[in-house]
Motif scaffolding. Sequence first.
Motif, PDB file in Angstrom:
ATOM      1  N   VAL A 243      -1.860  -5.766  -0.813  1.00  0.00           N
ATOM      2  CA  VAL A 243      -1.816  -4.446  -1.444  1.00  0.00           C
ATOM      3  C   VAL A 243      -0.812  -4.478  -2.588  1.00  0.00           C
TER       4      VAL A 243
ATOM      5  N   SER B 170       1.666   4.759   3.472  1.00  0.00           N
ATOM      6  CA  SER B 170       2.430   5.326   2.368  1.00  0.00           C
ATOM      7  C   SER B 170       2.830   6.753   2.715  1.00  0.00           C
TER       8      SER B 170
ATOM      9  N   GLY C 162      -5.650   5.284   5.575  1.00  0.00           N
ATOM     10  CA  GLY C 162      -4.761   5.883   4.584  1.00  0.00           C
ATOM     11  C   GLY C 162      -5.251   7.231   4.087  1.00  0.00           C
TER      12      GLY C 162
ATOM     13  N   ARG D 163       0.843  -0.759   2.245  1.00  0.00           N
ATOM     14  CA  ARG D 163       0.617  -0.058   0.992  1.00  0.00           C
ATOM     15  C   ARG D 163       1.502  -0.656  -0.093  1.00  0.00           C
TER      16      ARG D 163
END
Length: 314
Positions: free
Chosen positions: A251, A199, A71, A226
């Motif tokens: 998450v 994301s 990420g 995410r």
Amino acid sequence: MTNALVTFPIKEQFRQSLSEQFPQIHFDFANTIEDAGGKEVTILVTYGSDLTEEILDQLTDLKWVMVASAGVDKMPLEKLGERGILVTNVSGIHKTPMAESVLAHILSLNRALPIIQAQQKQKVWEKMKSSELRGSKALILGPGAIGGEIGRLLQAFGVYTIGCSRSGGVHNGMDEDISFAHIQEYLPEADYIISVLPSTQETRWILERSHFQLMKKSAVFMNFGRGDLVKEQVIVEALQQGEIAHAVLDVFQQEPLPLESPLWEMENCTVSPHVSALSAKYVERALEIFNENLQVWLSDNKEFKNVIETERGY
């Protein structure tokens, strides 16, 4: 000599290995970027969260950021792109532990392991319902390296796998591929809806209440990507209304998950503290990718692995 600052925590044996393998690079190992005071840093190796816009402005010689995670959504990508700074990550190293985590949760629920454990604590000898995977369908949101490995393992158990991506292109580990535009057509068929999406602007809040209302009442929703895929209140309401049977969440919108969140106490929700990617081999695999890209950096060949398109966020 090129200066590389490593704030990604690694053991002494790996530090020595880097220094010996790349004598033309000066490595500085620090807990934070501020600790090193690195105005002359050319290469930054980091988890990503310690690189803010303010700190980036101070790193005037920075040319490459190697992110030791998949990420990159918490990084100042726009400014990195404006300065033409190379950004790479370690995408792909999570596929084995994350796929095994997803499979473990699915098998646990199907074979009633939480009930068996609870009955053992209460010294109860009682049969319970259980089911099998063969013949079921899984809709996998984000059929990349991680999603593909999840699909491969599920296929071995006789699960029909459907990959759902922005493009709808063909992916490994999938029996069928669709684009986001067709997700509503396939939700009523899926026994498992598994998200490993990153994301990005295209994926934030992509799932809404209407999507959960289309799911089977027996479906299991799993988010391992995410926390901004769907509003948590939407999941809570779907569970309360019986629109789905169970949710497995690794998450969340806010981490740690606030104590007042109703998800903690819901019997049809499994709260996992963002641990699905953890593995004893994590650092070793991350450094393997860094080593490969560092060799490319020092050569005339500029074909780096895992280059992030800063305007897209992945």
